[in-house]
Design a protein around this motif. Sequence first.
Motif, PDB file in Angstrom:
ATOM      1  N   ARG A  11       0.843  -1.206   0.000  1.00  0.00           N
ATOM      2  CA  ARG A  11       0.000   0.000   0.000  1.00  0.00           C
ATOM      3  C   ARG A  11       0.875   1.250   0.000  1.00  0.00           C
ATOM      4  NH1 ARG A  11      -5.460  -1.180   0.425  1.00  0.00           N
ATOM      5  NH2 ARG A  11      -5.860  -3.281   1.136  1.00  0.00           N
ATOM      6  N   VAL A  12       0.567   2.187   0.916  1.00  0.00           N
ATOM      7  CA  VAL A  12       1.217   3.494   0.795  1.00  0.00           C
ATOM      8  C   VAL A  12       2.734   3.392   0.980  1.00  0.00           C
ATOM      9  CG1 VAL A  12       1.052   5.903   1.513  1.00  0.00           C
ATOM     10  CG2 VAL A  12      -0.876   4.395   1.895  1.00  0.00           C
ATOM     11  N   ALA A  13       3.148   2.748   2.080  1.00  0.00           N
ATOM     12  CA  ALA A  13       4.589   2.674   2.339  1.00  0.00           C
ATOM     13  C   ALA A  13       5.264   1.756   1.321  1.00  0.00           C
ATOM     14  CB  ALA A  13       4.834   2.172   3.764  1.00  0.00           C
ATOM     15  N   ASP A  32       1.921  -8.792  -1.452  1.00  0.00           N
ATOM     16  CA  ASP A  32       0.788  -8.348  -0.628  1.00  0.00           C
ATOM     17  C   ASP A  32      -0.299  -9.398  -0.653  1.00  0.00           C
ATOM     18  OD1 ASP A  32      -1.530  -6.902   0.501  1.00  0.00           O
ATOM     19  OD2 ASP A  32      -0.179  -5.186   0.413  1.00  0.00           O
ATOM     20  N   GLN A  33      -0.904  -9.587   0.498  1.00  0.00           N
ATOM     21  CA  GLN A  33      -1.982 -10.584   0.557  1.00  0.00           C
ATOM     22  C   GLN A  33      -3.261 -10.082  -0.118  1.00  0.00           C
ATOM     23  OE1 GLN A  33      -2.021 -11.208   4.754  1.00  0.00           O
ATOM     24  NE2 GLN A  33      -3.154  -9.339   5.213  1.00  0.00           N
ATOM     25  N   SER A  42      -9.515   2.742   7.003  1.00  0.00           N
ATOM     26  CA  SER A  42      -8.754   3.985   7.167  1.00  0.00           C
ATOM     27  C   SER A  42      -9.535   5.133   6.543  1.00  0.00           C
ATOM     28  CB  SER A  42      -7.404   3.853   6.447  1.00  0.00           C
ATOM     29  OG  SER A  42      -6.750   5.091   6.355  1.00  0.00           O
ATOM     30  N   THR A  43      -9.596   6.268   7.258  1.00  0.00           N
ATOM     31  CA  THR A  43      -9.975   7.473   6.518  1.00  0.00           C
ATOM     32  C   THR A  43      -8.732   7.890   5.736  1.00  0.00           C
ATOM     33  OG1 THR A  43      -9.462   8.937   8.390  1.00  0.00           O
ATOM     34  CG2 THR A  43     -11.710   8.109   8.217  1.00  0.00           C
ATOM     35  N   GLN A  45      -7.278  11.386   4.702  1.00  0.00           N
ATOM     36  CA  GLN A  45      -6.839  12.758   4.440  1.00  0.00           C
ATOM     37  C   GLN A  45      -5.334  12.724   4.203  1.00  0.00           C
ATOM     38  OE1 GLN A  45      -9.473  12.239   6.965  1.00  0.00           O
ATOM     39  NE2 GLN A  45     -10.268  12.468   4.894  1.00  0.00           N
ATOM     40  N   ARG A  99      -8.944   4.808  -0.559  1.00  0.00           N
ATOM     41  CA  ARG A  99      -7.754   3.953  -0.581  1.00  0.00           C
ATOM     42  C   ARG A  99      -7.742   3.043  -1.811  1.00  0.00           C
ATOM     43  NH1 ARG A  99      -4.631   3.939   4.203  1.00  0.00           N
ATOM     44  NH2 ARG A  99      -3.318   2.579   2.972  1.00  0.00           N
ATOM     45  N   VAL A 123       2.934 -13.416   3.265  1.00  0.00           N
ATOM     46  CA  VAL A 123       4.251 -13.699   3.830  1.00  0.00           C
ATOM     47  C   VAL A 123       4.047 -14.311   5.215  1.00  0.00           C
ATOM     48  CG1 VAL A 123       6.388 -12.662   4.690  1.00  0.00           C
ATOM     49  CG2 VAL A 123       5.444 -11.960   2.481  1.00  0.00           C
ATOM     50  N   ASP A 282       3.256   2.160   8.864  1.00  0.00           N
ATOM     51  CA  ASP A 282       2.669   1.793  10.157  1.00  0.00           C
ATOM     52  C   ASP A 282       3.418   0.660  10.847  1.00  0.00           C
ATOM     53  OD1 ASP A 282       0.693   3.689   9.924  1.00  0.00           O
ATOM     54  OD2 ASP A 282      -0.975   2.275  10.065  1.00  0.00           O
ATOM     55  N   GLY A 292      -4.334  12.584  11.386  1.00  0.00           N
ATOM     56  CA  GLY A 292      -4.318  12.184   9.969  1.00  0.00           C
ATOM     57  C   GLY A 292      -2.927  12.193   9.350  1.00  0.00           C
ATOM     58  N   GLY A 294      -0.792   9.368   9.175  1.00  0.00           N
ATOM     59  CA  GLY A 294      -0.230   8.052   8.868  1.00  0.00           C
ATOM     60  C   GLY A 294       0.252   7.878   7.438  1.00  0.00           C
ATOM     61  N   MET A 295      -0.566   8.297   6.465  1.00  0.00           N
ATOM     62  CA  MET A 295      -0.177   8.063   5.067  1.00  0.00           C
ATOM     63  C   MET A 295       0.991   8.973   4.677  1.00  0.00           C
ATOM     64  SD  MET A 295      -3.837   7.404   3.214  1.00  0.00           S
ATOM     65  CE  MET A 295      -4.305   9.098   3.206  1.00  0.00           C
TER      66      MET A 295
HETATM   67  C1  LIG Z   1      -9.612   4.639  11.357  1.00  0.00           C
HETATM   68  C2  LIG Z   1      -8.342   5.131  10.727  1.00  0.00           C
HETATM   69  C3  LIG Z   1      -8.327   6.354  10.094  1.00  0.00           C
HETATM   70  C4  LIG Z   1      -7.165   6.829   9.507  1.00  0.00           C
HETATM   71  N1  LIG Z   1      -7.173   8.040   8.885  1.00  0.00           N
HETATM   72  C5  LIG Z   1      -6.069   8.510   8.286  1.00  0.00           C
HETATM   73  C6  LIG Z   1      -6.072   9.747   7.594  1.00  0.00           C
HETATM   74  O1  LIG Z   1      -7.095  10.433   7.497  1.00  0.00           O
HETATM   75  N2  LIG Z   1      -4.932  10.176   7.023  1.00  0.00           N
HETATM   76  C7  LIG Z   1      -3.780   9.440   7.096  1.00  0.00           C
HETATM   77  O2  LIG Z   1      -2.762   9.876   6.565  1.00  0.00           O
HETATM   78  N3  LIG Z   1      -3.738   8.258   7.728  1.00  0.00           N
HETATM   79  C8  LIG Z   1      -4.855   7.774   8.322  1.00  0.00           C
HETATM   80  N4  LIG Z   1      -4.830   6.567   8.954  1.00  0.00           N
HETATM   81  C9  LIG Z   1      -3.572   5.830   9.000  1.00  0.00           C
HETATM   82  C10 LIG Z   1      -3.286   5.113   7.672  1.00  0.00           C
HETATM   83  O3  LIG Z   1      -4.350   4.230   7.389  1.00  0.00           O
HETATM   84  C11 LIG Z   1      -1.985   4.337   7.790  1.00  0.00           C
HETATM   85  O4  LIG Z   1      -1.000   5.158   8.353  1.00  0.00           O
HETATM   86  C12 LIG Z   1      -1.511   3.841   6.441  1.00  0.00           C
HETATM   87  O5  LIG Z   1      -2.443   2.958   5.874  1.00  0.00           O
HETATM   88  C13 LIG Z   1      -0.174   3.134   6.584  1.00  0.00           C
HETATM   89  O6  LIG Z   1       0.196   2.611   5.349  1.00  0.00           O
HETATM   90  P1  LIG Z   1       1.137   1.341   5.272  1.00  0.00           P
HETATM   91  O7  LIG Z   1       1.433   1.150   3.835  1.00  0.00           O
HETATM   92  O8  LIG Z   1       2.250   1.487   6.227  1.00  0.00           O
HETATM   93  O9  LIG Z   1       0.273   0.121   5.854  1.00  0.00           O
HETATM   94  P2  LIG Z   1      -1.143  -0.459   5.433  1.00  0.00           P
HETATM   95  O10 LIG Z   1      -1.944   0.542   4.724  1.00  0.00           O
HETATM   96  O11 LIG Z   1      -1.695  -1.077   6.665  1.00  0.00           O
HETATM   97  O12 LIG Z   1      -0.798  -1.608   4.379  1.00  0.00           O
HETATM   98  C14 LIG Z   1      -0.188  -2.793   4.794  1.00  0.00           C
HETATM   99  C15 LIG Z   1      -0.326  -3.811   3.652  1.00  0.00           C
HETATM  100  O13 LIG Z   1       0.418  -4.972   4.058  1.00  0.00           O
HETATM  101  C16 LIG Z   1      -0.298  -6.128   3.656  1.00  0.00           C
HETATM  102  N5  LIG Z   1       0.092  -7.227   4.546  1.00  0.00           N
HETATM  103  C17 LIG Z   1      -0.002  -7.277   5.892  1.00  0.00           C
HETATM  104  N6  LIG Z   1       0.490  -8.430   6.354  1.00  0.00           N
HETATM  105  C18 LIG Z   1       0.894  -9.126   5.262  1.00  0.00           C
HETATM  106  C19 LIG Z   1       1.485 -10.411   5.093  1.00  0.00           C
HETATM  107  N7  LIG Z   1       1.782 -11.210   6.125  1.00  0.00           N
HETATM  108  N8  LIG Z   1       1.763 -10.823   3.843  1.00  0.00           N
HETATM  109  C20 LIG Z   1       1.481 -10.027   2.770  1.00  0.00           C
HETATM  110  N9  LIG Z   1       0.926  -8.803   2.881  1.00  0.00           N
HETATM  111  C21 LIG Z   1       0.648  -8.364   4.114  1.00  0.00           C
HETATM  112  C22 LIG Z   1      -1.770  -5.748   3.817  1.00  0.00           C
HETATM  113  O14 LIG Z   1      -2.576  -6.549   2.975  1.00  0.00           O
HETATM  114  C23 LIG Z   1      -1.767  -4.274   3.398  1.00  0.00           C
HETATM  115  O15 LIG Z   1      -2.087  -4.152   2.031  1.00  0.00           O
HETATM  116  C24 LIG Z   1      -5.976   6.059   9.568  1.00  0.00           C
HETATM  117  C25 LIG Z   1      -5.980   4.817  10.200  1.00  0.00           C
HETATM  118  C26 LIG Z   1      -7.161   4.354  10.773  1.00  0.00           C
HETATM  119  C27 LIG Z   1      -7.152   3.012  11.431  1.00  0.00           C
END
Ligand SMILES: Cc1cc2nc3c(=O)[nH]c(=O)nc-3n(C[C@H](O)[C@H](O)[C@H](O)COP(=O)(O)OP(=O)(O)OC[C@H]3O[C@@H](n4cnc5c(N)ncnc54)[C@H](O)[C@@H]3O)c2cc1C
Length: 414
Positions: A11-13, A32-33, A42-43, A45, A99, A123, A282, A292, A294-295
Amino acid sequence: MKYDAVIVGGRVAGSAAAYLMAREGLRVLVLDQARFPSDTLSTHQLHVPGGALLAKWGLLDRLDGTPATRRARFEAAGVSFEGALPTVGDNDALYSPRRTVLDTGLVQAAREAGAEVREATIVEDVLRDGESVTGVRCREKHGTTYDVAAPLVVGADGRRSRVARAVGATPMLVYPVSTVAFYTYWQGVPLDHGWIVGGDGFAAGAWPTNGGLTITYLARPAAFAAQVQADPEAAVRSTLVATGELGECVLSGSRVEPVRATTDVPNRIMRSVGQGWTLIGDAGLVMDPITGQGMTNALRDAELLATAVVAGRPLSSYQKARDRATKAMLQLTVGLAALKSSTAAETRMFSAVRDRPGEPERFLAAISGASPLASFFGPRHLVSLVGLGGVAGLARSRPRPPRQPRAPAEAAAG
Ligand SMILES: Cc1cc2nc3c(=O)[nH]c(=O)nc-3n(C[C@H](O)[C@H](O)[C@H](O)COP(=O)(O)OP(=O)(O)OC[C@H]3O[C@@H](n4cnc5c(N)ncnc54)[C@H](O)[C@@H]3O)c2cc1C
């Protein structure tokens, strides 16, 4: 195929890191799964600095018709002000991309840059040679299990990171969960700017998003989760009503999607670098969504990591830069997540912001991460707003993060 890096989570990271590394010629595999397009809890913004990173990388167009929000209104303790959002680099807007739009756009960009992305692949563990991580063991959904070797395993697998658990990563800073976050989507809301309201026991935000809809984010103390679960409609309605005008505006439209809620909103920084592995997004750093961030953090981490890897610098340089950029915002976030009503000193500060030209913009730039928090909350600026006596009052009322639990290792990811 030999890989320079395998990234778990796309996803984002994960996809941003893959894009940045692959376009510099590194051989990158993303696992990715999920199958994209895929939604997640997730919201969304994306503050101006996050959009600025996309613009810098040539990826802003991947937001695919998401409306640009250039103004926001802020309300607390009966004080209300509105201002233009800041400009950072080539970006002058906040975007709230679904998203399904943002994550899919980033996956496509990573592929176009030359990264290999395997979806529906879970994984299960990391591979080791002594102390070093040397790859991952993964399983195709409904398929075979196989190993992938790589000198670097990047855990971009979110706040319940399997990679963090597998490598035994430990938290270096952790605060308890204090809110339940719940959100939904509305049609027919006459809103072309962002709107944030904070009050005693609640916080609310409303933002224009794709398809002409408005997203509302609501937060209440975590104990309220039972009420959200029992009667989501009533929980949304009562919280919106508590916000006053914002609630009236939103409730003039109609809700078009279910209410989604979670108390899985930790506040934590992990030790994120070891031999052959690192954590980004994350997986390495997570904070309550009330700010807001996290992304934007995830995109920033992707860039910090990719820069270190491409330059051959130690991965610890990524972690140091991340922590420097993060700690003040994490503390502010934890303080705001306490959902306390404003003190008299804070009300005086908000009134001064409302009454002085340029101050709403300065405030909005600081809380969105576009300028350092100290540029607004530093003593010199606060004295100019509320005088010395006012600053003493603010110091007494400043939300303080709760003490950390004694044994942070118990709160490790997962
Ligand atoms: C209710 C809520 C509201 C939010 N609102 C905001 C906002 O408004 N603005 C903002 O910037 N952030 C917001 N966030 C935070 C934001 O959602 C996260 O910071 C962001 O999604 C982090 O991105 P990431 O790529 O690190 O992880 P994630 O988006 O969690 O992606 C992780 C990926 O890893 C994959 N994965 C996990 N385990 C495995 C495995 N074992 N094998 C293969 N794949 C795997 C998953 O399928 C997923 O696709 C919010 C979070 C929540 C819970």
